[in-house]
Design a protein around this motif. Structure first.
Motif, PDB file in Angstrom:
ATOM      1  N   ARG A  58       0.786  -1.094   0.009  1.00 21.77           N
ATOM      2  CA  ARG A  58      -0.036   0.112  -0.085  1.00 21.77           C
ATOM      3  C   ARG A  58       0.911   1.081   0.160  1.00 21.77           C
ATOM      4  NH1 ARG A  58      -5.408  -1.138   1.957  1.00 21.77           N
ATOM      5  NH2 ARG A  58      -5.745  -3.237   1.699  1.00 21.77           N
ATOM      6  N   VAL A  59       1.367   1.808  -1.190  1.00 25.76           N
ATOM      7  CA  VAL A  59       2.218   2.678  -1.309  1.00 25.76           C
ATOM      8  C   VAL A  59       1.952   3.309  -2.825  1.00 25.76           C
ATOM      9  CG1 VAL A  59       3.871   1.388  -2.450  1.00 25.76           C
ATOM     10  CG2 VAL A  59       4.809   3.290  -1.323  1.00 25.76           C
ATOM     11  N   ASP A  60       2.388   4.683  -2.694  1.00 28.23           N
ATOM     12  CA  ASP A  60       2.179   5.446  -3.905  1.00 28.23           C
ATOM     13  C   ASP A  60       3.410   5.424  -4.586  1.00 28.23           C
ATOM     14  OD1 ASP A  60       2.113   8.065  -5.381  1.00 28.23           O
ATOM     15  OD2 ASP A  60       0.277   8.356  -4.709  1.00 28.23           O
ATOM     16  N   LEU A  61       3.195   5.315  -6.010  1.00 21.36           N
ATOM     17  CA  LEU A  61       4.602   5.101  -6.835  1.00 21.36           C
ATOM     18  C   LEU A  61       5.401   6.492  -6.831  1.00 21.36           C
ATOM     19  CD1 LEU A  61       3.059   3.223  -9.846  1.00 21.36           C
ATOM     20  CD2 LEU A  61       4.937   2.527  -8.383  1.00 21.36           C
ATOM     21  N   HIS A  78       3.105  -2.597 -15.362  1.00 23.79           N
ATOM     22  CA  HIS A  78       2.843  -1.153 -14.870  1.00 23.79           C
ATOM     23  C   HIS A  78       1.397  -0.608 -15.293  1.00 23.79           C
ATOM     24  CE1 HIS A  78       3.030   2.972 -13.479  1.00 23.79           C
ATOM     25  NE2 HIS A  78       3.406   3.606 -14.451  1.00 23.79           N
ATOM     26  N   LEU A  79       0.412  -0.806 -14.676  1.00 25.35           N
ATOM     27  CA  LEU A  79      -1.040  -0.574 -14.986  1.00 25.35           C
ATOM     28  C   LEU A  79      -1.288   0.661 -14.135  1.00 25.35           C
ATOM     29  CD1 LEU A  79      -0.989  -3.819 -15.265  1.00 25.35           C
ATOM     30  CD2 LEU A  79      -3.431  -3.440 -15.842  1.00 25.35           C
ATOM     31  N   ALA A  80      -0.737   1.087 -12.864  1.00 31.22           N
ATOM     32  CA  ALA A  80      -1.160   2.039 -12.135  1.00 31.22           C
ATOM     33  C   ALA A  80      -1.111   3.506 -12.890  1.00 31.22           C
ATOM     34  CB  ALA A  80      -0.242   2.274 -10.931  1.00 31.22           C
ATOM     35  N   ALA A  81      -2.235   4.251 -12.867  1.00 29.54           N
ATOM     36  CA  ALA A  81      -2.240   5.582 -13.514  1.00 29.54           C
ATOM     37  C   ALA A  81      -3.591   6.281 -13.018  1.00 29.54           C
ATOM     38  CB  ALA A  81      -2.389   5.330 -15.068  1.00 29.54           C
ATOM     39  N   GLN A  82      -3.217   7.607 -13.420  1.00 33.90           N
ATOM     40  CA  GLN A  82      -4.561   8.621 -13.360  1.00 33.90           C
ATOM     41  C   GLN A  82      -5.474   8.295 -14.416  1.00 33.90           C
ATOM     42  OE1 GLN A  82      -5.409  10.690 -10.657  1.00 33.90           O
ATOM     43  NE2 GLN A  82      -7.386  10.676 -11.637  1.00 33.90           N
ATOM     44  N   TYR A 100       5.375  11.516 -13.486  1.00 28.69           N
ATOM     45  CA  TYR A 100       6.345  11.490 -12.474  1.00 28.69           C
ATOM     46  C   TYR A 100       6.248   9.982 -11.531  1.00 28.69           C
ATOM     47  CZ  TYR A 100       6.493  16.445 -12.457  1.00 28.69           C
ATOM     48  OH  TYR A 100       6.835  17.850 -12.801  1.00 28.69           O
ATOM     49  N   ALA A 101       5.186   9.571 -11.579  1.00 24.00           N
ATOM     50  CA  ALA A 101       5.151   8.273 -10.879  1.00 24.00           C
ATOM     51  C   ALA A 101       5.810   6.873 -11.624  1.00 24.00           C
ATOM     52  CB  ALA A 101       3.637   7.633 -10.594  1.00 24.00           C
ATOM     53  N   THR A 102       5.627   7.069 -13.049  1.00 25.71           N
ATOM     54  CA  THR A 102       6.396   6.271 -13.917  1.00 25.71           C
ATOM     55  C   THR A 102       7.911   6.312 -13.860  1.00 25.71           C
ATOM     56  OG1 THR A 102       4.316   6.102 -15.469  1.00 25.71           O
ATOM     57  CG2 THR A 102       6.560   5.419 -16.384  1.00 25.71           C
ATOM     58  N   GLN A 103       8.189   7.675 -13.867  1.00 27.85           N
ATOM     59  CA  GLN A 103       9.720   7.851 -13.860  1.00 27.85           C
ATOM     60  C   GLN A 103      10.253   7.501 -12.439  1.00 27.85           C
ATOM     61  OE1 GLN A 103      11.696   8.973 -16.352  1.00 27.85           O
ATOM     62  NE2 GLN A 103      13.458   8.127 -14.916  1.00 27.85           N
ATOM     63  N   ASN A 104       9.594   7.496 -11.471  1.00 30.92           N
ATOM     64  CA  ASN A 104       9.886   7.191 -10.082  1.00 30.92           C
ATOM     65  C   ASN A 104      10.160   5.714  -9.904  1.00 30.92           C
ATOM     66  OD1 ASN A 104      10.895   8.219  -7.418  1.00 30.92           O
ATOM     67  ND2 ASN A 104       9.177   6.990  -6.509  1.00 30.92           N
ATOM     68  N   LEU A 105       8.956   4.939 -10.651  1.00 30.89           N
ATOM     69  CA  LEU A 105       9.230   3.447 -10.780  1.00 30.89           C
ATOM     70  C   LEU A 105      10.486   3.171 -11.633  1.00 30.89           C
ATOM     71  CD1 LEU A 105       7.848   0.554 -10.297  1.00 30.89           C
ATOM     72  CD2 LEU A 105       6.524   0.754 -12.300  1.00 30.89           C
ATOM     73  N   LEU A 151       0.914   8.953 -23.017  1.00 35.37           N
ATOM     74  CA  LEU A 151       2.043   9.020 -23.996  1.00 35.37           C
ATOM     75  C   LEU A 151       3.460   9.346 -23.505  1.00 35.37           C
ATOM     76  CD1 LEU A 151       2.693   8.659 -27.240  1.00 35.37           C
ATOM     77  CD2 LEU A 151       2.166  11.008 -27.280  1.00 35.37           C
ATOM     78  N   ALA A 152       3.381  10.335 -22.718  1.00 34.75           N
ATOM     79  CA  ALA A 152       4.683  10.590 -22.317  1.00 34.75           C
ATOM     80  C   ALA A 152       5.354   9.649 -21.259  1.00 34.75           C
ATOM     81  CB  ALA A 152       4.687  11.875 -21.209  1.00 34.75           C
ATOM     82  N   ALA A 153       4.423   8.926 -20.664  1.00 38.68           N
ATOM     83  CA  ALA A 153       5.110   7.805 -19.885  1.00 38.68           C
ATOM     84  C   ALA A 153       5.382   6.705 -20.607  1.00 38.68           C
ATOM     85  CB  ALA A 153       3.889   7.389 -18.885  1.00 38.68           C
ATOM     86  N   GLU A 154       4.836   6.229 -21.532  1.00 36.16           N
ATOM     87  CA  GLU A 154       5.141   5.228 -22.642  1.00 36.16           C
ATOM     88  C   GLU A 154       6.603   5.736 -23.067  1.00 36.16           C
ATOM     89  OE1 GLU A 154       2.646   3.367 -25.624  1.00 36.16           O
ATOM     90  OE2 GLU A 154       3.483   5.189 -26.949  1.00 36.16           O
ATOM     91  N   GLN A 155       6.912   6.889 -23.485  1.00 37.60           N
ATOM     92  CA  GLN A 155       8.180   7.290 -24.028  1.00 37.60           C
ATOM     93  C   GLN A 155       9.064   7.235 -23.066  1.00 37.60           C
ATOM     94  OE1 GLN A 155       8.893   7.485 -27.315  1.00 37.60           O
ATOM     95  NE2 GLN A 155       6.927   6.469 -27.475  1.00 37.60           N
ATOM     96  N   LEU A 156       8.920   7.483 -21.905  1.00 34.70           N
ATOM     97  CA  LEU A 156       9.727   7.413 -20.471  1.00 34.70           C
ATOM     98  C   LEU A 156      10.540   6.092 -20.613  1.00 34.70           C
ATOM     99  CD1 LEU A 156       8.509   9.581 -17.726  1.00 34.70           C
ATOM    100  CD2 LEU A 156      10.413  10.082 -19.326  1.00 34.70           C
ATOM    101  N   VAL A 157       9.451   4.914 -20.589  1.00 32.09           N
ATOM    102  CA  VAL A 157       9.947   3.614 -20.568  1.00 32.09           C
ATOM    103  C   VAL A 157      10.476   2.995 -21.957  1.00 32.09           C
ATOM    104  CG1 VAL A 157       8.917   1.030 -20.575  1.00 32.09           C
ATOM    105  CG2 VAL A 157       7.869   3.101 -19.156  1.00 32.09           C
ATOM    106  N   LEU A 158       9.917   3.473 -23.106  1.00 31.29           N
ATOM    107  CA  LEU A 158      10.875   3.063 -24.202  1.00 31.29           C
ATOM    108  C   LEU A 158      12.044   4.056 -24.383  1.00 31.29           C
ATOM    109  CD1 LEU A 158       7.863   2.686 -26.765  1.00 31.29           C
ATOM    110  CD2 LEU A 158       8.937   0.793 -25.346  1.00 31.29           C
TER     111      LEU A 158
END
Length: 314
Positions: A58-61, A78-82, A100-105, A151-158
């Motif tokens: 139980r934690v925020d990304l 990684h399914l967590a999102a707004q 931000y959450a995706t980058q922190n993960l 889309l931005a989150a996707e590009q951080l990953v890729l």
């Protein structure tokens, strides 16, 4: 395999956790149980998962994730999102929870879990824009805060994949429905309003919108198929949906028939950011993942009505 699933208490992720456990994997969940919609519904999902052996952090990304990574994982989904395109959700919230959450993960993965087999990012057809009827080679043209930040989150990953720092892929989902669907989404809201004889808010023009309404069971089958195919899908963007297209009106009519009730309509002005048409082009998913959606809209809605009745009526 040990697998981490973010957003685990939510709609799609909870189904994915169950599927992965059924395949014999050790599944660890993560969810912040925020109040975007009723935390009670997430607690209900979490209780079902915990009964099947899924431990949920139980934690925020956006917080310190070191405890989450005290163990190492083979895969991360990684399914967590707004989610959603509600006008009540600010751009800041989308940026914090999607970018931000995706980058922190990702930072935590690079720091604690660098030998990950694959980071599976869950994206959305909303990145395509008003008309999501194309294959993965067509440039994205999002028109909503949700689509733009996903889309931005996707590009951080890729981006990390392109730099050789991470094996990863991104899966763009289309109009997922079924048991546990979020309460503000079309079919759960529709079913609830029919049961309670409440007026249903219908945005102008939306009955003509066309969607690749995809049953959640088909979606998680496709996601689970990535395991052992990580080299094949590394660096890929893959559409996951159904090539069967229905209008919103056809969906409403199907639920009315299943429940043998007539919907009371509350007409609303058009909603900014709504997609006019989605039609999933899934040739790549079929080729790489042997993906083949099986559940029709009517059959899936029968399952969703049955779930709603079991959980909220009986």
């Amino acid at each position: 395999m040990r697998i981490l699933v973010t957003g685990a208490a939510g709609f799609i992720a909870s189904h994915l956790c169950e599927k992965l456990v059924a395949f014999g994997h050790e599944v660890v969940g993560l969810d912040n149980f925020n109040d975007y919609y009723s935390p009670d519904l997430k607690e209900m999902n979490a209780k079902d998962l915990e009964a099947k052996g899924v431990f949920i952090f139980r934690v925020d990304l956006n917080d310190d994730l070191s405890k989450v990574f005290e163990k190492r994982y083979d895969y991360i989904y990684h399914l967590a999102a707004q989610p959603g395109i509600s006008s009540d959700t600010t751009l800041e919230e989308y940026v914090i929870n999607n970018i931000y959450a995706t980058q922190n993960l990702l930072d935590a993965v690079l720091a604690y879990n660098p030998n990950l087999k694959s980071f599976v990012n869950i994206a959305t057809s909303s990145v395509y824009g008003i008309e999501a009827t194309v294959d993965e080679t067509i440039p994205a043209q999002p028109v909503s805060f949700y689509g733009s930040t996903k889309l931005a989150a996707e590009q951080l990953v890729l981006g990390l994949q392109r730099l050789g720092k991470l094996k990863a892929c991104s899966i763009r989902l289309y109009s997922v429905f079924g048991p546990r669907e979020r309460p503000e989404k079309l079919y759960t809201k529709l079913i609830e309003n029919l049961y309670k004889d409440k007026p249903f808010p219908l945005f102008e023009g939306s009955v003509k919108h066309e969607r690749s309404f995809t049953y959640v069971g088909d979606i998680v089958d496709g996601l689970a198929a990535i395991i052992s195919k990580e080299d094949l899908v590394d660096g890929e963007i893959i559409n996951l949906g159904t090539d069967e297209v229905n209008t919103t009106q056809e969906g409403i009519t199907a639920v009315e028939q299943i429940m043998n009730k007539t919907l009371i309509i509350d007409n609303k002005p058009p909603r900014k950011g709504d997609q006019q048409r989605t039609a999933a082009v899934i040739d790549k998913a079929k080729k790489l993942l042997n993906y083949e959606p099986k559940v029709t809209l009517k059959k899936g809605l029968e399952e969703q009505v049955r779930w709603y009745k079991e959980k909220f009526i009986d």
